[in-house]
Design a protein around this motif. Structure first.
Motif, PDB file in Angstrom:
ATOM      1  N   ASN A 172       0.850  -1.203   0.099  1.00 40.17           N
ATOM      2  CA  ASN A 172      -0.051   0.205  -0.053  1.00 40.17           C
ATOM      3  C   ASN A 172       0.766   1.216   0.035  1.00 40.17           C
ATOM      4  OD1 ASN A 172      -2.677  -0.901  -0.348  1.00 40.17           O
ATOM      5  ND2 ASN A 172      -2.969  -1.252   1.820  1.00 40.17           N
ATOM      6  N   ARG A 182      -4.801   5.393 -11.065  1.00 43.67           N
ATOM      7  CA  ARG A 182      -5.085   4.252 -10.017  1.00 43.67           C
ATOM      8  C   ARG A 182      -3.969   4.222  -8.968  1.00 43.67           C
ATOM      9  NH1 ARG A 182      -6.163  -1.466 -12.480  1.00 43.67           N
ATOM     10  NH2 ARG A 182      -4.020  -1.243 -13.033  1.00 43.67           N
ATOM     11  N   ALA A 183      -2.707   3.996  -9.467  1.00 47.16           N
ATOM     12  CA  ALA A 183      -1.544   3.954  -8.541  1.00 47.16           C
ATOM     13  C   ALA A 183      -1.541   5.029  -7.363  1.00 47.16           C
ATOM     14  CB  ALA A 183      -0.276   3.742  -9.225  1.00 47.16           C
ATOM     15  N   LYS A 205      -3.674   5.538  -4.343  1.00 48.40           N
ATOM     16  CA  LYS A 205      -3.046   4.865  -2.798  1.00 48.40           C
ATOM     17  C   LYS A 205      -2.283   5.549  -2.194  1.00 48.40           C
ATOM     18  CE  LYS A 205      -1.055   0.682  -4.191  1.00 48.40           C
ATOM     19  NZ  LYS A 205      -0.633  -0.755  -4.187  1.00 48.40           N
ATOM     20  N   VAL A 212      -0.505  -6.270  -6.581  1.00 46.95           N
ATOM     21  CA  VAL A 212       0.133  -5.155  -6.363  1.00 46.95           C
ATOM     22  C   VAL A 212      -0.785  -4.187  -5.564  1.00 46.95           C
ATOM     23  CG1 VAL A 212       0.851  -2.968  -7.554  1.00 46.95           C
ATOM     24  CG2 VAL A 212       1.800  -5.103  -8.298  1.00 46.95           C
ATOM     25  N   PHE A 213      -2.246  -4.300  -5.747  1.00 41.28           N
ATOM     26  CA  PHE A 213      -3.063  -3.351  -5.155  1.00 41.28           C
ATOM     27  C   PHE A 213      -3.835  -4.287  -3.965  1.00 41.28           C
ATOM     28  CE2 PHE A 213      -2.876  -1.283  -9.108  1.00 41.28           C
ATOM     29  CZ  PHE A 213      -2.861   0.054  -8.852  1.00 41.28           C
ATOM     30  N   CYS A 214      -3.316  -5.384  -3.607  1.00 46.99           N
ATOM     31  CA  CYS A 214      -3.780  -5.989  -2.298  1.00 46.99           C
ATOM     32  C   CYS A 214      -5.142  -6.237  -2.353  1.00 46.99           C
ATOM     33  CB  CYS A 214      -3.550  -5.161  -0.921  1.00 46.99           C
ATOM     34  SG  CYS A 214      -1.514  -4.955  -0.691  1.00 46.99           S
TER      35      CYS A 214
END
Lengths: 579, 645
Positions: A409, A484-485, A488, B247-249
């Motif tokens: 995360n 999207r990344a 986080k 990757v995004f859990c």
């Protein structure tokens, strides 16, 4: 393998027990009926006793109705048991794959995992259900029929004591001999499928090189091999039918022969003869059913093994030893003597002795040729793969001390081959943070230079992407995956050649926007040198080793490889370029 | 007594790929498809005739065997009444020998027809697969564009499998059920027409139950089919995107989503399997009901002393009542399989009905020798010189030397007949010239090259090759004279050497090696564990994208035709390696007419002419310097202010 997979049926075993009970009752009645029939003939019809015929007839109708009832129950329960087992199988497999590390996924390959989850599981479910239905019915019927037959006439019953073993042995022998032949057939099947798949994928190549005839010849060979392997295997299995018939028929002839002698001497009734023949047929039938299980299990074995392999596979990365409360405090990274190879058997390391220290908030570019292990290097940071030796620290702690979830995360990675899922643009963005507010989403999209094109769609964030994001261009897809990344809110952002399809102007705007987020450590892998020139430091990788680290101007002076790459591109787009 | 006959449950036939019992489909035009499928099976009509004959014999032997019961019981009755044991027993022995013979014939025919049937069914499948594959090879690219690989694969696997089941089992069982049921009814009618009436009533009940169960189960099977589709779709999407999931859990969320549709599937297939399993007990027990009713009525009649019925007759009649439910059960179980097979066959036939690429060109490519005076003569052996042979009148022919002169005259083209991808495009490439096509995605760059080798046919305009309209050139020969290196490299299972040799099947190893050297692939190939003998699997998965592109360049190099099309051929090769292979590429392109499509503008700079395509039209043409000076679209691409991918 079976021992591994059977426990999956446990949760539904209640239905299994009910199904076994229902089958037992159904079989008990079914075996009882020939006995009644013989009574109708012997005492009723032969004995001219209409009342008895009527009573027995009614009794039989009643039994048939009960048997029907339990038969239907058995069908229901076994269906619940079998499909429940299938459900659990799929669930366990799917869950196990979710636990896999990248190296586990690489080992099986995506298509193979899909086949195991779909066709193999279906196959297993079907065979399981058949086995459930037969494995109580056949042995029970076998035993009970023998008991009834012996009760009616021991001497006549001896006939099938001779026939049954002969039949059983031949069926077992056939099954044994058939097993390797079927395995071969399945192998041929795989080869056959592969050749078609390849041909379909390469249709343009085949046409461009005018190789249709060559392809037909190749296909002809595998088609023929498949046919021959199938015939070779089935040739044996069809023996079962005639063996069953011969056993059946010879028992009938011998029983009538001996039986008629007993009847004329008054030692046996006509109806008994018919009953014993019925029992013989039930006994042989149950043997036949068992042989069917054997054949089915041959077919299921390959699937069973393939499913077992997945369940047995130990996830290569676990965070059992992690400290659950530990969070990533800052985006600093340190690699100490890191070596890596994809499999322990591999001779050469893919990465050799990497030592590098990256400060929190720094922007790092990575440049290197095809196969220089750029992607491999960054994949070690969020523990997509584990180092073979050496250690990596993030935020001052070894990465193994974080739980995978906490680590990943905070380390957000945009993969080279990035995937969007079916659903709307908004659904896909929420993967980054489910609770993201509209403002946060818009901000991330703005940074990723995606907001304007999303807004240009009539449905905006509600635009449906279809499977794999088919409705977007390559550049649009890349920008969405970056947004999207970003959602986080990571401490470290890794872009693995993620802007290759984005034009240089947008690329620059994207980098400028990212540079404003000073609290994020950025690692950018790029083919285009322009994408990394403004980085704080650039790492030049060559053949798994760090060839040089420094700023653009430093490297241009000191690093041969960097110079070479720069010059080769300078001739191209960047000489007069805006970047 | 022999309530058992040749319709004993046969060992289930091996199934290629699973998925059986999972389908429920109906053909659109069952009769037509059936006729056509039968046509395939009828290719082996003698074997088939023999099979049908033997099935009839084997089924009849079962029916006849049961009938033999009557004289035997009759003799026993007589013996019990008269006490004339000896003569009765000898008569019984005679009947038994007869019975044994009948049964033996039955069993023997069963074995023989099963054995023949294996050959018949696999030959049939073999021919269907062969026809399908060979037809696919002849279909135009438009056909492949419209369909996924998975869809076409399932014609070969699932659809052929359903046909296998229907052909190998269904046919035999249909004939045997028909004969057994018909034979049984005839025998019953002979034994006792009165009792037969009762049986007919029961038969009606049975058929009614079959119908109801069938209806119920088909609705569940439909639901199951949908659920299977949903589950498979979810699996495909998420396993393919597994790395992103990690990757995004998102593992837990994905698991939850899967459990939901997995549960749907479980419910639907529990329903479908319940009804599928219910048929057996229903039919079996109805047959017992029938038996009880018949026995009661028969006994009542005998005891009343009617003349048309005696004990022996009743005993064998009762045996028949137990015999006819089994074939009905089996036939009804086969019914769904049959329909599924027809639906599968229909899909296969619809592909076979697709029109192949039209190829009416009469101009062929031949080996040639150019005489001193400039005349061209045909030569049977390889000369290194090629000529187009244009058939003339009276067996004569005229020849044109193959040079690689390509011209487009006012070409307009559309993939779907609605939106023009190219409109009114004219261009020329003289022999030995390098022409680059530049433009954004969808501008029509690849389309230009696709039209040249007639992957697609133009709707308006003309394309000439060495002055000949390409529509007049035989397609295979046209393509033989062009080599393509595509962006998506596709390699085949086989060794590296075999993959390079794909460009020229009779190439020697030296030729393979020099082609590899030219493409700068030799150095990495020799470093592979087995060198040129390294087996590539799964579309060259063990190589990097860049290495695969090098191999496909080598493949084109070995073919060595006068025209070369490079469609993003070096897009996955990093600029440094590209620099290294530049020399090789230059050598490869030497003296050839080359069309280059490239994303990286450094690749196209050295072209003789650069064409800028925009919305299907050529908007700029000129050399690098000319176009830069023009400050138009090319300038914008070059300076990076436009998106190029």
């Amino acid at each position: 393998m079976i021992r591994k997979i059977l426990p999956l049926a446990k949760k539904y075993s209640f239905f299994g027990i009910l199904s076994a009970l229902s089958i037992a009752i159904e079989v008990a009645i079914e075996v009882r009926i020939p006995f009644l029939l013989s009574k109708i003939i012997n005492n009723g019809i032969m004995g001219n006793d209409f009342e008895l015929v009527k009573t027995l007839g009614l009794k039989m109708i009643l039994m048939a109705i009960i048997s029907l009832f339990f038969g239907m129950l058995a069908s229901r329960f076994s269906a619940l048991f079998g499909t429940g087992f299938g459900f659990e199988c799929r669930k366990a497999l799917f869950a196990r794959i979710q636990d896999f590390a990248f190296s586990n996924i690489d080992k099986f390959g995506t298509p193979s995992l899909i086949t195991r989850l779909t066709s193999d599981t279906n196959m297993l479910q079907i065979v399981f259900m058949m086995v459930v239905r037969i494995c109580v019915r056949a042995p029970l019927m076998f035993v009970m029929a023998i008991i009834y037959a012996v009760k009616i006439n021991t001497r006549l019953s001896a006939v099938f004591l001779l026939v049954a073993p002969v039949m059983a042995i031949s069926i077992i022998l056939i099954g044994r001999a058939a097993h390797p032949r079927f395995r071969r057939m399945f192998e041929k099947y795989d080869g056959f499928n592969l050749s078609i798949q390849e041909n379909l994928a390469a249709v343009r190549v085949v046409k461009a090189f005018v190789r249709a005839r060559h392809e037909k010849e190749k296909f002809e060979a595998s088609n023929n091999e498949l046919r021959e392997a199938s015939i070779f295997a089935e040739k044996l299995i069809i023996l079962n039918g005639p063996i069953m018939s011969v056993s059946m028929y010879s028992s009938i002839v011998v029983i009538i022969l001996l039986g008629s002698r007993l009847i004329v001497r008054g030692l046996l009734a006509v109806g008994d003869l018919s009953a014993i023949i019925s029992y013989v047929s039930q006994i042989l039938m149950s043997l036949m059913m068992i042989s069917m299980i054997l054949v089915m299990s041959v077919m299921a074995k390959a699937s069973l093994n393939r499913i077992g392999e997945v369940l047995d596979e130990i996830p290569a990365i676990s965070d059992d030893a992690a400290d659950k409360s530990l969070r990533v405090e800052n985006g600093s990274i340190e690699m100490k003597n890191v070596c890596f190879k994809y499999s322990l058997e591999a001779e050469r390391n893919v990465l050799h002795n990497i030592n590098v220290k990256i400060n929190s908030g720094e922007t790092i570019g990575i440049i290197g040729g095809t196969g220089s292990a750029k992607t491999t290097l960054v994949q070690l940071i969020p523990r997509l793969y584990d180092v073979t030796s050496g250690e990596i620290f993030v935020g001052g702690h070894p990465i193994k001390e974080y739980t995978l979830e906490n680590l990943r995360n905070s380390v957000s990675m945009v993969l080279q081959n990035n995937v969007l899922f079916s659903g709307t643009i908004g659904d896909n963005l929420l993967w980054g943070d489910e609770n993201a507010s509209d403002e946060e989403i818009e901000k991330a999209c703005e940074t990723a230079q995606a907001l304007s094109f999303i807004r240009s769609f009539p449905d905006g964030f509600d635009t449906d992407l279809g499977q794999g994001g088919v409705n977007l261009s390559g550049g649009q897809k890349q920008r969405l995956t970056i947004a999207r990344a970003l959602l986080k809110k990571p401490k470290i952002l890794i872009l693995d050649d993620s802007t290759s399809a984005i034009d240089t102007v947008t690329d620059k705007a994207l980098r400028d926007a990212l540079n404003k987020q000073k609290d994020i450590t950025r690692i950018i892998i790029a083919q285009r040198i322009a994408s990394v020139t403004d980085a704080d430091r650039i790492i030049v990788l060559d053949d798994g080793k760090i060839n040089g680290i420094g700023t653009h101007s430093q490297l241009l002076k000191e690093n041969e490889i960097y110079k070479e790459v720069y010059l080769s591109q300078q001739e191209g787009a960047n000489k007069n370029g805006a970047a | 007594m022999a309530q058992h006959n040749s319709t004993a449950p046969k060992a289930a036939p091996p199934k290629g790929k699973p998925g059986m019992n999972m389908r429920f489909e109906r053909p659109k035009d069952a009769r037509k498809t059936f006729g056509r499928l039968i046509g395939y099976i009828f290719k082996q009509k003698y074997s088939l005739f023999l099979v049908v004959l033997l099935v009839i014999i084997s089924s009849l032997s079962g029916v006849t065997g049961t009938y033999m019961l009557k004289p035997i019981v009759k003799q026993l009755e007589i013996a019990l009444k008269n006490g004339d044991v000896g003569s009765c027993l000898s008569k019984i022995s005679f009947y038994l020998i007869l019975l044994a013979v009948v049964y033996l014939i039955g069993a023997a025919s069963q074995y023989i027809y099963s054995r023949i049937m294996i050959n018949v069914s696999h030959k049939t499948l073999y021919i269907i697969r062969k026809d399908l594959f060979e037809h696919l090879q002849s279909l135009p690219l438009e056909f492949f564009d419209k369909r996924t690989h998975g869809e076409l694969m399932s014609r070969f696997t699932n659809d052929v499998d359903t046909i296998r089941e229907a052909v190998s089992q269904g046919m035999v069982q249909a004939v045997s059920s028909l004969v057994t049921v018909a034979g049984t009814f005839i025998m019953m009618a002979v034994l006792s027409p009165v009792l037969l009436c009762l049986v007919l009533v029961m038969l009606a009940v049975m058929l009614f139950s079959v119908k109801i169960i069938g209806k119920k189960s088909s609705s569940f099977f439909k639901k199951q089919q949908q659920a299977v589709g949903a589950v498979n779709g979810y699996i495909e999407e998420h396993i393919e995107g597994q790395k992103v999931v990690k990757v995004f859990c998102r593992e837990e969320m994905v698991k939850e989503g899967f459990t939901k549709i997995n549960e749907e599937l479980r419910k639907a297939s529990a329903g479908a399997q319940t009804y599928a399993g219910v048929l057996m007990p229903v039919m079996g027990n109805l047959s017992y009901l029938n038996y009880a009713a018949t026995a009661t009525l028969g006994a009542a009649l005998i005891i009343k002393g009617v003349t048309f019925l005696d004990i022996a007759t009743l005993v064998s009649f009762l045996q028949y009542t137990r015999q006819f439910s089994q074939p009905i059960t089996q036939a009804s179980q086969q019914f769904n399989n049959m329909l599924a097979a027809l639906a599968g066959a229909e899909r296969i036939f619809s592909i076979l009905d697709e029109k192949p690429e039209n190829d009416d060109g009469g101009v062929t490519l031949v080996n040639a020798v150019v005489e001193d005076d400039g005349t061209i003569t045909e030569c049977p052996d390889y000369t290194g010189t090629w000529a187009w042979k244009r058939p003339g009148l009276d067996n004569g022919a005229s020849y044109t030397l193959l040079k690689g002169d390509v011209r487009f005259y006012n070409v307009t083209f559309s993939y779907d007949g609605k939106k023009d991808v190219l409109s009114d495009v004219s261009l020329y490439a003289k022999p030995g010239e390098k022409i680059a096509l530049v433009g954004s995605t969808g501008a029509g760059k690849t389309t230009v090259t696709n039209l040249l080798n007639r992957f697609y046919d133009i709707s308006e305009g003309t394309i000439t090759y060495d002055g000949i309209d390409i529509k007049q050139i035989k397609k295979d020969d046209l393509r033989f004279s062009l080599a393509m290196v595509l962006q998506d490299t596709h390699l085949f299972t086989g060794t590296v050497e075999e993959n390079i040799r794909y460009g020229k099947l009779n190439a020697s190893f030296e030729e393979v090696k020099s082609a590899a050297c030219l493409a700068n692939a030799d150095s990495f190939i020799t470093r592979l564990p087995e060198g040129y003998n390294t087996v590539l699997t799964g579309d060259g998965d063990n190589l990097s994208q860049g290495q695969r592109q090098l191999l496909s360049i080598a493949r084109a190099a070995i073919a060595n035709p006068p025209v070369l099309i490079l469609d993003e051929a070096t897009s996955s090769i990093d600029t440094r390696t590209e620099k290294l292979i530049e020399k090789g590429m230059d050598k490869l392109m030497e003296g050839k007419t080359v069309f280059v499509i490239a994303h990286r503008l450094s690749t196209v700079r050295s072209s003789k002419a650069i064409l800028v395509l925009e919305n299907g039209k050529i908007t700029e043409r000129g050399s690098h310097e000319e176009l830069l000076a023009l400050k138009g679209k090319y300038y914008q691409f070059y300076t990076g202010s436009l998106e190029l991918s």
